[in-house]
Design a protein around this motif. Sequence first.
Motif, PDB file in Angstrom:
ATOM      1  N   CYS A   1      25.705   5.046  33.129  1.00 13.61           N
ATOM      2  CA  CYS A   1      26.681   5.844  33.865  1.00 13.61           C
ATOM      3  C   CYS A   1      27.778   4.929  34.387  1.00 13.61           C
ATOM      4  O   CYS A   1      27.520   3.790  34.788  1.00 13.61           O
TER       5      CYS A   1
ATOM      6  N   CYS B   1      23.512  15.120  28.744  1.00 12.75           N
ATOM      7  CA  CYS B   1      23.574  16.070  29.855  1.00 12.75           C
ATOM      8  C   CYS B   1      24.188  15.371  31.067  1.00 12.75           C
ATOM      9  O   CYS B   1      24.207  14.141  31.145  1.00 12.75           O
ATOM     10  N   GLU B   2      24.677  16.142  31.991  1.00 14.78           N
ATOM     11  CA  GLU B   2      25.272  15.572  33.183  1.00 14.78           C
ATOM     12  C   GLU B   2      24.211  14.931  34.072  1.00 14.78           C
ATOM     13  O   GLU B   2      23.070  15.382  34.131  1.00 14.78           O
TER      14      GLU B   2
ATOM     15  N   SER C   1      23.716  13.175  38.127  1.00 12.15           N
ATOM     16  CA  SER C   1      24.354  13.170  39.440  1.00 12.15           C
ATOM     17  C   SER C   1      23.575  12.282  40.399  1.00 12.15           C
ATOM     18  O   SER C   1      22.347  12.368  40.482  1.00 12.15           O
TER      19      SER C   1
ATOM     20  N   LEU D   1      29.285  13.271  40.133  1.00 16.58           N
ATOM     21  CA  LEU D   1      28.790  13.937  38.936  1.00 16.58           C
ATOM     22  C   LEU D   1      29.289  13.175  37.721  1.00 16.58           C
ATOM     23  O   LEU D   1      30.490  13.022  37.510  1.00 16.58           O
TER      24      LEU D   1
ATOM     25  N   LYS E   1      29.793  13.073  33.957  1.00 14.72           N
ATOM     26  CA  LYS E   1      29.914  14.072  32.902  1.00 14.72           C
ATOM     27  C   LYS E   1      29.541  13.504  31.540  1.00 14.72           C
ATOM     28  O   LYS E   1      29.830  12.348  31.229  1.00 14.72           O
ATOM     29  N   ALA E   2      28.937  14.370  30.727  1.00 10.81           N
ATOM     30  CA  ALA E   2      28.483  13.946  29.401  1.00 10.81           C
ATOM     31  C   ALA E   2      29.502  14.216  28.318  1.00 10.81           C
ATOM     32  O   ALA E   2      29.366  13.708  27.209  1.00 10.81           O
TER      33      ALA E   2
END
Length: 305
Positions: free
Chosen positions: A24, A42-43, A45, A50, A52-53
């Motif tokens: 990330c 997938c996202e 958090s 958040l 994002k993918a």
Amino acid sequence: MSAETARQALLDHAAGGLTSLCRCWKVERRDGVSFGFTDHDCEVSFEGTLFKADSGLVASALVQTTGLSVDNTEALGALSDASVTEADIMAGRFDGASVQAWLVNWADPEARFQLFAGSIGEVSRSAGAFRAELRGLTEALNQPQGAIYQSPCSAVLGDGKCRFNTNAAGYFATPTVAEVTEARVFLFDGLEMFQARWFERGMLRLTSGAGAGLSGVIKNDRSRDGRREIELWAPIEAEVAVGDALRLEAGCDKQAATCRAKFANFDNFRGFPTIPGEDWLTSYPTSSNAATGGPLTSSSPWPTE
């Protein structure tokens, strides 16, 4: 969970053999806007961000050392209206943005380890994609150290060395754009109280419109047809419209006389106005001149008495 606890949780997860790991990245621009990206499908958090993918952001191999050499890597991604846009890159909004990267257990984001922390260096774009150079925290040490002996001032107007208050009355204006050409030449009404060329070498900072947060260095400041014309060295890389608000800041040419007369700030002048010039450094005694112990040339800056 502390950073050490989160790291140990990630190590325990990796030791299990069957892993659910992803990377990330968090990018925070200097204007406070932040983005989260992940290479997971997938996202994810954590820490209020958040990741994002669907950003298409990936990173090449990370080079890290234990010494003071600069850590570096690259981030590659697709330009998107939802995240990184070509207009924002051209406007310089991502220049110097801070970057953090983690290795994360996407099934339990509390188990993670920070791989990288630094900033964005050079950014290039082509064919709907961008490439950003990432620089480690030691990049800040890669700067010239020590004072430079020169006639003009080495400080920047308003910085910690200059100490001048750029918010003082009479040294800034907040007009609205009356006319603009190619986002480089601006016309204003109502600036008659400022002397001619008052804003030359100063800053123009947009505070509203599509270019809010962007700025440019002022090249020329002159009157034209009863209006004030401000020309920048380079155009603002965003659309600027009539009626947009901005801030004009007085300019400084780094000379001692300007510091004293225009800003009354000579106590903080960081130049050496009486340093000998090149003519003095290249002068030499000759048999045609009397050796009186005075200046070698008439162009010497030193007193003759």
